[in-house]
Structures are given as C-alpha cells and as structure tokens.
Scaffold this active site. Structure first.
Site, mmCIF file in Angstrom:
data_model
loop_
_atom_site.group_PDB
_atom_site.id
_atom_site.type_symbol
_atom_site.label_atom_id
_atom_site.label_comp_id
_atom_site.label_asym_id
_atom_site.label_seq_id
_atom_site.Cartn_x
_atom_site.Cartn_y
_atom_site.Cartn_z
ATOM 1 N N CYS A 3 0.871 -1.191 0.000
ATOM 2 C CA CYS A 3 0.000 0.000 0.000
ATOM 3 C C CYS A 3 0.900 1.231 0.000
ATOM 4 C CB CYS A 3 -0.969 -0.020 1.185
ATOM 5 S SG CYS A 3 -0.179 0.009 2.804
ATOM 6 N N ASN A 6 2.379 1.459 4.296
ATOM 7 C CA ASN A 6 2.679 0.204 5.003
ATOM 8 C C ASN A 6 2.384 0.307 6.505
ATOM 9 O OD1 ASN A 6 5.569 -1.974 5.637
ATOM 10 N ND2 ASN A 6 3.473 -2.551 5.219
ATOM 11 N N CYS A 8 -1.368 0.920 7.395
ATOM 12 C CA CYS A 8 -2.807 0.650 7.564
ATOM 13 C C CYS A 8 -3.248 -0.629 6.837
ATOM 14 C CB CYS A 8 -3.647 1.825 7.059
ATOM 15 S SG CYS A 8 -3.352 3.361 7.955
ATOM 16 N N ARG A 9 -3.290 -0.591 5.498
ATOM 17 C CA ARG A 9 -3.860 -1.705 4.736
ATOM 18 C C ARG A 9 -2.938 -2.914 4.596
ATOM 19 N NH1 ARG A 9 -5.171 1.942 -0.310
ATOM 20 N NH2 ARG A 9 -3.333 2.962 0.595
ATOM 21 N N SER A 10 -1.705 -2.699 4.119
ATOM 22 C CA SER A 10 -0.862 -3.875 3.840
ATOM 23 C C SER A 10 -0.450 -4.653 5.094
ATOM 24 C CB SER A 10 0.346 -3.507 2.964
ATOM 25 O OG SER A 10 1.146 -2.524 3.548
ATOM 26 N N ASP A 117 -8.058 3.639 1.016
ATOM 27 C CA ASP A 117 -7.134 4.128 2.038
ATOM 28 C C ASP A 117 -7.924 4.625 3.260
ATOM 29 O OD1 ASP A 117 -5.271 5.428 3.542
ATOM 30 O OD2 ASP A 117 -4.481 6.670 1.908
HETATM 31 P P1 4NP Z 1 -1.759 2.836 4.039
HETATM 32 O O1 4NP Z 1 -2.395 4.203 4.592
HETATM 33 O O2 4NP Z 1 -1.227 3.146 2.648
HETATM 34 O O3 4NP Z 1 -2.906 1.904 3.999
HETATM 35 O O4 4NP Z 1 -0.666 2.436 5.004
HETATM 36 C C1 4NP Z 1 -1.675 5.403 4.611
HETATM 37 C C2 4NP Z 1 -0.774 5.645 5.605
HETATM 38 C C3 4NP Z 1 -0.094 6.846 5.639
HETATM 39 C C4 4NP Z 1 -0.329 7.793 4.674
HETATM 40 C C5 4NP Z 1 -1.228 7.540 3.651
HETATM 41 C C6 4NP Z 1 -1.908 6.348 3.619
HETATM 42 N N1 4NP Z 1 0.344 9.043 4.717
HETATM 43 O O5 4NP Z 1 0.061 9.899 3.861
HETATM 44 O O6 4NP Z 1 1.199 9.248 5.591
#
Ligand code: 4NP
Length: 153
Positions: A3, A6, A8-10, A117
C-alpha cells in the site's frame, strides 16, 4: 502486500494472509511494504492493530518498510491495494517483473475494486478494509489450493 504507507492496509493484508495460509497448511513467505518511506520502522497504525486483534491477529511484530527492487525478484505475487499503488509498482518494476504485480481484489476475482485508504477515516473504514481483505485473501488461498492440486495430478 503493498500500500502507500505500510501502516494501515498492507499490514492487515499480511496478517490476514499469514493466518489463512497457516490454517490451510500452505507454506509461503508473506511480507508487506509501502511505496512511501515516510513511516519506515513504525508499528502498524493503532487502528489496524486494534481491528486485527478483534479477529485474533497480532500485527505488533510488524514494522513498516519501503518496497525494494529485490522484492520484485523475491516474491512471485505482489498485491497492490489500490490502482495508484498498482500504477506506481508497474513503474518501479524491472523488465519482465510486471506480471508479478496484481490488484488484490481483481486477482481474488472480485473485480477491479480497490481497498480504500482508511488513513484519514474512522474505525468503520478500518473494519471495511479488514472485511475486503479477509474476503480477498480467502479467495486467493482457495485459488492457490486449486492450482497446487492441479499441478499435482
Ligand atoms: P496505508 O495508509 O497506505 O494503507 O498504510 C496510509 C498511511 C499513511 C499515509 C497515507 C496512507 N500518509 O500519507 O502518511
């Protein structure tokens, strides 16, 4: 499992997939990474940890990292959570490595859907991500089981 951050989702995808493979008795190396370096070394987001924990999955051993060129050689399947992740991975992949990259929901037979997201979202967005990934990972494990069986006969 890839994602953006790294966190939240992955990490959820990694935890869910590892649990399902263990239950299915399939040995495979599963890892997750992000396209951003911003959160490297961090624990998964506390909302991902809490959601996984509700379903008996512990994410606290995970630390965020950025995807590397080596990942495209090491892993047979690279699963992107959304279309932007997919496009970025395709740009980053080396020659001939593009075929390893898949949109996770599509590979699972669930259409060109994305795992949204949840970073700026609420607890229910994390719950939604969990259920999307639980469904996708189950279908992928079932697909692997069938493919393995076909290869044996
Ligand atoms: P992820 O979510 O891609 O599912 O881990 C996010 C985590 C952090 C950010 C964006 C999405 N960020 O912009 O910091």
């Amino acid at each position: 499992m890839v994602c953006l951050g790294n966190i939240c989702r992955s990490p959820l995808a990694e935890g869910i997939m590892k649990q399902k493979l263990l239950k299915a008795g399939i040995a495979a190396d599963v890892d997750s990474a992000g396209l951003l370096d911003f959160h490297s070394g961090s624990l998964p987001d506390k909302r991902s940890i809490a959601t996984a924990s509700k379903y008996g999955i512990d994410l606290t051993g995970q630390r965020a990292r950025c995807i590397t060129k080596d990942d495209f050689k090491k892993f047979d399947y690279i699963f992107a959570m959304d279309k932007k992740n997919y496009e970025n991975l395709m740009e980053y992949a080396g020659h001939g490595e593009e075929s390893r990259i898949n949109l996770i929901m599509e590979f699972a037979g669930l259409g060109k859907k994305e795992v949204p997201d949840p970073y700026y979202g609420s607890t229910s967005d994390f719950e939604n991500v969990y259920h999307l990934l639980d469904d996708a990972c189950q279908r992928i494990v079932d697909k692997i089981k069938i493919t393995t069986h076909l290869n044996l006969v």
